[in-house]
Design a protein around this motif. Structure first.
Motif, PDB file in Angstrom:
ATOM      1  N   ASP A   1      -8.889   3.850  -0.166  1.00 16.93           N
ATOM      2  CA  ASP A   1      -8.138   2.893  -0.965  1.00 16.93           C
ATOM      3  C   ASP A   1      -6.654   3.211  -0.822  1.00 16.93           C
ATOM      4  O   ASP A   1      -6.148   4.172  -1.406  1.00 16.93           O
TER       5      ASP A   1
ATOM      6  N   GLN B   1      -8.863  -4.235   3.999  1.00 14.48           N
ATOM      7  CA  GLN B   1      -8.765  -2.783   3.911  1.00 14.48           C
ATOM      8  C   GLN B   1     -10.051  -2.120   4.384  1.00 14.48           C
ATOM      9  O   GLN B   1     -10.026  -1.124   5.121  1.00 14.48           O
ATOM     10  N   ARG B   2     -11.199  -2.668   3.981  1.00 10.77           N
ATOM     11  CA  ARG B   2     -12.492  -2.099   4.369  1.00 10.77           C
ATOM     12  C   ARG B   2     -12.695  -2.178   5.881  1.00 10.77           C
ATOM     13  O   ARG B   2     -13.290  -1.273   6.493  1.00 10.77           O
ATOM     14  N   LYS B   3     -12.202  -3.239   6.485  1.00  8.04           N
ATOM     15  CA  LYS B   3     -12.321  -3.422   7.934  1.00  8.04           C
ATOM     16  C   LYS B   3     -11.683  -2.271   8.691  1.00  8.04           C
ATOM     17  O   LYS B   3     -12.228  -1.809   9.709  1.00  8.04           O
ATOM     18  N   TYR B   4     -10.563  -1.790   8.207  1.00  5.29           N
ATOM     19  CA  TYR B   4      -9.821  -0.751   8.924  1.00  5.29           C
ATOM     20  C   TYR B   4     -10.065   0.660   8.396  1.00  5.29           C
ATOM     21  O   TYR B   4     -10.031   1.627   9.166  1.00  5.29           O
ATOM     22  N   PHE B   5     -10.316   0.803   7.109  1.00 10.93           N
ATOM     23  CA  PHE B   5     -10.326   2.135   6.508  1.00 10.93           C
ATOM     24  C   PHE B   5     -11.597   2.483   5.739  1.00 10.93           C
ATOM     25  O   PHE B   5     -11.661   3.532   5.109  1.00 10.93           O
ATOM     26  N   GLY B   6     -12.586   1.639   5.804  1.00 12.37           N
ATOM     27  CA  GLY B   6     -13.832   1.938   5.118  1.00 12.37           C
ATOM     28  C   GLY B   6     -13.621   2.026   3.618  1.00 12.37           C
ATOM     29  O   GLY B   6     -13.099   1.105   2.988  1.00 12.37           O
ATOM     30  N   ASP B   7     -14.010   3.164   3.053  1.00  7.51           N
ATOM     31  CA  ASP B   7     -13.906   3.348   1.593  1.00  7.51           C
ATOM     32  C   ASP B   7     -12.556   3.861   1.138  1.00  7.51           C
ATOM     33  O   ASP B   7     -12.334   4.051  -0.057  1.00  7.51           O
TER      34      ASP B   7
ATOM     35  N   TYR C   1      -7.800  -8.822   0.095  1.00  7.89           N
ATOM     36  CA  TYR C   1      -7.158  -7.541   0.411  1.00  7.89           C
ATOM     37  C   TYR C   1      -8.219  -6.462   0.632  1.00  7.89           C
ATOM     38  O   TYR C   1      -8.157  -5.691   1.605  1.00  7.89           O
ATOM     39  N   ALA C   2      -9.189  -6.386  -0.267  1.00  6.02           N
ATOM     40  CA  ALA C   2     -10.245  -5.368  -0.170  1.00  6.02           C
ATOM     41  C   ALA C   2     -11.048  -5.526   1.115  1.00  6.02           C
ATOM     42  O   ALA C   2     -11.427  -4.536   1.750  1.00  6.02           O
ATOM     43  N   GLN C   3     -11.305  -6.769   1.519  1.00  4.30           N
ATOM     44  CA  GLN C   3     -12.052  -7.006   2.756  1.00  4.30           C
ATOM     45  C   GLN C   3     -11.276  -6.500   3.965  1.00  4.30           C
ATOM     46  O   GLN C   3     -11.845  -5.869   4.868  1.00  4.30           O
TER      47      GLN C   3
ATOM     48  N   TYR D   1       0.856  -1.183   0.000  1.00  3.96           N
ATOM     49  CA  TYR D   1       0.000   0.000   0.000  1.00  3.96           C
ATOM     50  C   TYR D   1       0.891   1.231   0.000  1.00  3.96           C
ATOM     51  O   TYR D   1       2.122   1.124   0.003  1.00  3.96           O
TER      52      TYR D   1
END
Length: 259
Positions: free
Chosen positions: A255, A247-253, A243-245, A110
């Motif tokens: 990227d 990322q969404r857990k910690y940072f929402g939308d 990865y997207a799951q 990232y």
């Protein structure tokens, strides 16, 4: 012969590794400095948690290896990796030319810009002119330290290094520091959203070649086998949506990969 049991990681080991090396890959040891939430931090029971930790655990799961986490001071991560204390570094480590002379890196995990944190009533900006005569804190061994010593110290900025990020924020709160410099998102999602950070703010992101933004896994040089395994796992995490799951857990939308 039924070859269905030859998973990609196992096949890679059979093709690339010697017998001694193949037996070694029952576990993957990650070195980390757990003082950098929400990326890597300690749990009450002495474990580790965070976005980077979840990514590391997902990589181990993809490779069908047991994940082992080894806590280490950040500035000692590269020496410890080279000494064989662990197999790879997963600790929000930015890829820099200086570090690439010592170790290798995986594909990018990232990206994250750097910023300074100051009190909300402060007019300080992330420049040598603005910070002249002020005291700036940072975690030792980071790219922020390298940047501060190269670009700010000669301008009269007083620098103070700390072993971990928690110590930086503590001295910022107690008034021993006028500002701190670190990953912008790390500051926003840990310190600034906590009660102790209520009176503080982030600056704009700093753009400078000395503080690149790409984060990756650190690997010992000439370990092409492990590098190939890790890059294959990272690619799989993206393709499978894992990865997207995470990322969404910690940072929402937000990227962090395509920003």
């Amino acid at each position: 012969m039924n070859k269905s049991w030859l998973t990609l990681p196992v096949l890679a080991l059979l093709l690339c590794a010697s017998g001694a090396q193949a037996k070694e890959w029952k576990e993957l040891r990650f070195g980390t400095n757990p003082s950098y939430p929400p990326f890597e931090s300690s749990t009450a029971d002495g474990g580790v948690q965070g976005f980077g930790v979840d990514l590391g655990n997902a990589i181990c799961a993809e490779l069908k290896l047991t994940c082992v986490w080894v806590s280490n001071d950040f500035d000692g991560l590269i020496p410890a990796l080279k000494a064989g204390k662990f197999d790879a570094i997963q600790s929000s480590m930015t890829v820099t030319e200086a570090r690439k002379k010592q170790i290798d890196f995986s594909d990018r995990l990232y990206s994250g810009p750097t910023a300074i944190v100051t009190r909300k009533d402060s007019a300080l900006e992330p420049t040598a002119e603005s910070l002249k005569g002020k005291t700036l804190g940072f975690m030792q061994g980071t790219i922020q330290e390298s940047y501060a010593r190269a670009k700010l110290a000669s301008g009269g900025v007083k620098l103070r290094a700390y072993q971990n990020q928690d110590q930086v924020y503590a001295d910022l709160v107690y008034g021993r520091l006028d500002a701190s410099i670190q990953d912008k998102l790390q500051a926003q999602m840990s310190f600034l959203e906590s009660p102790q950070g209520a009176d503080f703010k982030n600056s704009e992101g700093i753009s400078d070649p000395l503080i690149p933004s790409d984060i990756a896994l650190g690997i010992r040089k000439d370990n092409e086998e492990l590098k190939s395994m890790l890059n294959g796992a990272i690619k799989a995490l993206h393709e499978k949506g894992i990865y997207a799951q995470i990322q969404r857990k910690y940072f929402g939308d937000l990227d962090l990969y395509n920003n």
